[in-house]
Design a protein around this motif. Structure first.
Motif, PDB file in Angstrom:
ATOM      1  N   GLY A 161       0.720  -1.184   0.093  1.00  0.00           N
ATOM      2  CA  GLY A 161       0.126  -0.144  -0.028  1.00  0.00           C
ATOM      3  C   GLY A 161       0.616   1.298   0.224  1.00  0.00           C
ATOM      4  O   GLY A 161       1.997   1.301   0.055  1.00  0.00           O
ATOM      5  N   SER A 162       0.278   2.334  -0.051  1.00  0.00           N
ATOM      6  CA  SER A 162       1.066   3.807  -0.074  1.00  0.00           C
ATOM      7  C   SER A 162       0.500   4.814   0.759  1.00  0.00           C
ATOM      8  O   SER A 162      -0.726   4.783   1.224  1.00  0.00           O
ATOM      9  N   VAL A 163       1.191   5.661   1.033  1.00  0.00           N
ATOM     10  CA  VAL A 163       0.814   6.920   1.970  1.00  0.00           C
ATOM     11  C   VAL A 163       1.169   8.067   0.905  1.00  0.00           C
ATOM     12  O   VAL A 163       2.326   8.289   0.820  1.00  0.00           O
ATOM     13  N   LYS A 164       0.389   9.053   0.746  1.00  0.00           N
ATOM     14  CA  LYS A 164       0.649  10.218  -0.095  1.00  0.00           C
ATOM     15  C   LYS A 164       0.291  11.251   0.753  1.00  0.00           C
ATOM     16  O   LYS A 164      -0.741  11.531   1.620  1.00  0.00           O
ATOM     17  N   LEU A 165       1.056  12.287   0.568  1.00  0.00           N
ATOM     18  CA  LEU A 165       1.112  13.672   1.120  1.00  0.00           C
ATOM     19  C   LEU A 165       1.137  14.551   0.230  1.00  0.00           C
ATOM     20  O   LEU A 165       2.194  14.758  -0.596  1.00  0.00           O
ATOM     21  N   ASN A 166      -0.082  15.590  -0.058  1.00  0.00           N
ATOM     22  CA  ASN A 166      -0.076  16.301  -0.943  1.00  0.00           C
ATOM     23  C   ASN A 166       0.341  15.494  -2.483  1.00  0.00           C
ATOM     24  O   ASN A 166       0.757  16.557  -3.502  1.00  0.00           O
ATOM     25  N   GLY A 167      -0.414  14.544  -2.579  1.00  0.00           N
ATOM     26  CA  GLY A 167       0.022  13.806  -3.947  1.00  0.00           C
ATOM     27  C   GLY A 167       1.216  13.349  -4.286  1.00  0.00           C
ATOM     28  O   GLY A 167       1.356  12.433  -5.194  1.00  0.00           O
ATOM     29  N   GLU A 168       2.101  13.472  -3.256  1.00  0.00           N
ATOM     30  CA  GLU A 168       3.338  12.636  -3.203  1.00  0.00           C
ATOM     31  C   GLU A 168       3.609  11.470  -2.574  1.00  0.00           C
ATOM     32  O   GLU A 168       3.106  11.577  -1.157  1.00  0.00           O
ATOM     33  N   HIS A 169       4.111  10.414  -3.072  1.00  0.00           N
ATOM     34  CA  HIS A 169       4.016   9.323  -2.045  1.00  0.00           C
ATOM     35  C   HIS A 169       5.391   9.530  -1.120  1.00  0.00           C
ATOM     36  O   HIS A 169       6.299  10.127  -1.347  1.00  0.00           O
ATOM     37  N   LEU A 170       5.033   9.200   0.200  1.00  0.00           N
ATOM     38  CA  LEU A 170       6.115   9.334   1.458  1.00  0.00           C
ATOM     39  C   LEU A 170       7.045   8.181   1.110  1.00  0.00           C
ATOM     40  O   LEU A 170       6.696   7.018   0.806  1.00  0.00           O
ATOM     41  N   GLU A 171       8.386   8.431   1.258  1.00  0.00           N
ATOM     42  CA  GLU A 171       9.279   7.330   1.347  1.00  0.00           C
ATOM     43  C   GLU A 171       9.523   7.285   2.838  1.00  0.00           C
ATOM     44  O   GLU A 171       9.820   8.032   3.925  1.00  0.00           O
ATOM     45  N   PHE A 172       9.405   6.122   3.238  1.00  0.00           N
ATOM     46  CA  PHE A 172       9.497   5.513   4.737  1.00  0.00           C
ATOM     47  C   PHE A 172      10.875   5.013   4.787  1.00  0.00           C
ATOM     48  O   PHE A 172      11.791   4.786   4.131  1.00  0.00           O
ATOM     49  N   GLY A 173      11.404   5.380   6.307  1.00  0.00           N
ATOM     50  CA  GLY A 173      12.538   5.089   6.418  1.00  0.00           C
ATOM     51  C   GLY A 173      12.809   5.548   8.154  1.00  0.00           C
ATOM     52  O   GLY A 173      13.187   4.495   8.867  1.00  0.00           O
ATOM     53  N   ASN A 174      12.247   6.658   8.601  1.00  0.00           N
ATOM     54  CA  ASN A 174      12.597   6.908   9.950  1.00  0.00           C
ATOM     55  C   ASN A 174      11.519   8.358  10.182  1.00  0.00           C
ATOM     56  O   ASN A 174      11.481   9.175   9.056  1.00  0.00           O
ATOM     57  N   PRO A 175      11.297   8.491  11.488  1.00  0.00           N
ATOM     58  CA  PRO A 175      10.381   9.649  11.667  1.00  0.00           C
ATOM     59  C   PRO A 175      11.056  11.086  11.045  1.00  0.00           C
ATOM     60  O   PRO A 175      10.194  12.078  10.827  1.00  0.00           O
ATOM     61  N   ALA A 176      12.321  11.135  11.145  1.00  0.00           N
ATOM     62  CA  ALA A 176      12.817  12.398  10.888  1.00  0.00           C
ATOM     63  C   ALA A 176      12.695  12.809   9.367  1.00  0.00           C
ATOM     64  O   ALA A 176      12.351  14.025   9.091  1.00  0.00           O
ATOM     65  N   GLN A 177      12.487  11.863   8.478  1.00  0.00           N
ATOM     66  CA  GLN A 177      12.022  12.046   7.095  1.00  0.00           C
ATOM     67  C   GLN A 177      10.702  12.617   7.078  1.00  0.00           C
ATOM     68  O   GLN A 177      10.346  13.498   6.206  1.00  0.00           O
ATOM     69  N   GLN A 178       9.722  12.121   7.785  1.00  0.00           N
ATOM     70  CA  GLN A 178       8.350  12.417   7.688  1.00  0.00           C
ATOM     71  C   GLN A 178       8.058  13.896   8.418  1.00  0.00           C
ATOM     72  O   GLN A 178       7.608  14.874   7.878  1.00  0.00           O
TER      73      GLN A 178
END
Length: 263
Positions: A65-82
């Protein structure tokens, strides 16, 4: 005649699955969240609420599955990136350091520093941090005794919760996640936190997801309520058009059972 344009969702959860070995904690969860909208995410223990929140915040990777923020796919890795993407989360432990003052907690890990070209050392710019923290708290009309130089361990539970939420609102740009924001608070403090949540969403136009077991409090602030049961979305309800009894019915499965038996 052209119809009114539909706002692009800030957050899009698309068929998110999360497995821990043989256990499927999330089974294809999907929903969207618009600008300035408050979404209550509810369900029994083990329904998948915290798992989903951790996926959105970057603490966990989805199996699919996927999570998009403002239409852009979020890259998962660590909370700092989010956080860099504009997502701030407040968990039950609040993440505050008791022996630091309010301003120090606002800038924890993101301190402002003064640099002297004559020295390789950089000193904390406490004045700037306190001014910015004071302005943020004043803008949200949060009541804190003393000043932002007050140590957090001297504050009440409700005041600490308000500081944690205000800090997240200060740093946020796109999305705010709140995990049990009124847990263990009294009636007055719970009401104050609820007003703060609505103020941030409506006046700052920040979408917020509230995870809570307190259905009555969720319904006071939420525009929509998403009910998770055993890792699946069993209902998506309008906050002003539902009741605590109906939400509990979906959480326990009694409404779904009644529908199936009557069909």
């Amino acid at each position: 005649m052209t119809g009114a344009s539909v706002p692009v969702p800030v957050l899009e959860i698309e068929n998110v699955v999360k497995r821990f070995g043989a256990i499927e904690a999330l089974k294809g969860v999907s929903f969207t969240l618009g600008p300035g909208e408050i979404l209550g995410l509810v369900g029994d223990n083990g329904a998948g609420k915290s798992t989903l929140l951790k996926i959105i915040s970057g603490a966990l990777d989805p199996t699919s599955g996927s999570v998009k923020l403002n239409g852009e796919h979020l890259e998962f890795g660590n909370p700092a990136q989010q956080r860099q993407a504009g997502i701030e989360a407040v968990y039950q432990d609040l993440g505050l350091v008791g022996n630091l003052d309010v301003a120090g907690n606002f800038f924890l890990g993101r301190e402002l520093r003064l640099r002297d070209h004559r020295s390789p050392l950089a000193f904390l710019n406490k004045r700037a941090m306190r001014l910015q923290a004071r302005d943020a708290i004043a803008r949200l009309h949060i009541t804190i005794p003393g000043s932002v130089a007050q140590r957090v361990n001297s504050l009440s539970g409700g005041q600490r919760q308000a500081v944690a939420i205000a800090r997240a609102a200060f740093w946020k740009r796109e999305l705010l996640l709140l995990d049990e924001p009124t847990a263990a608070l009294g009636v007055e403090a719970t009401a104050e936190v609820g007003h703060l949540i609505m103020k941030i969403a409506k006046e700052e136009n920040v979408p917020i997801i509230v995870v809570s077991h307190d259905i009555a409090e969720v319904l006071k602030v939420a525009d929509r309520v998403v009910v998770l049961r055993q890792g699946e979305v069993t209902a998506e309800l309008t906050g002003s058009e539902t009741s605590a009894a109906e939400v509990v019915g979906y959480i326990t499965g009694t409404i779904a059972q009644e529908t199936e038996e009557g069909g």
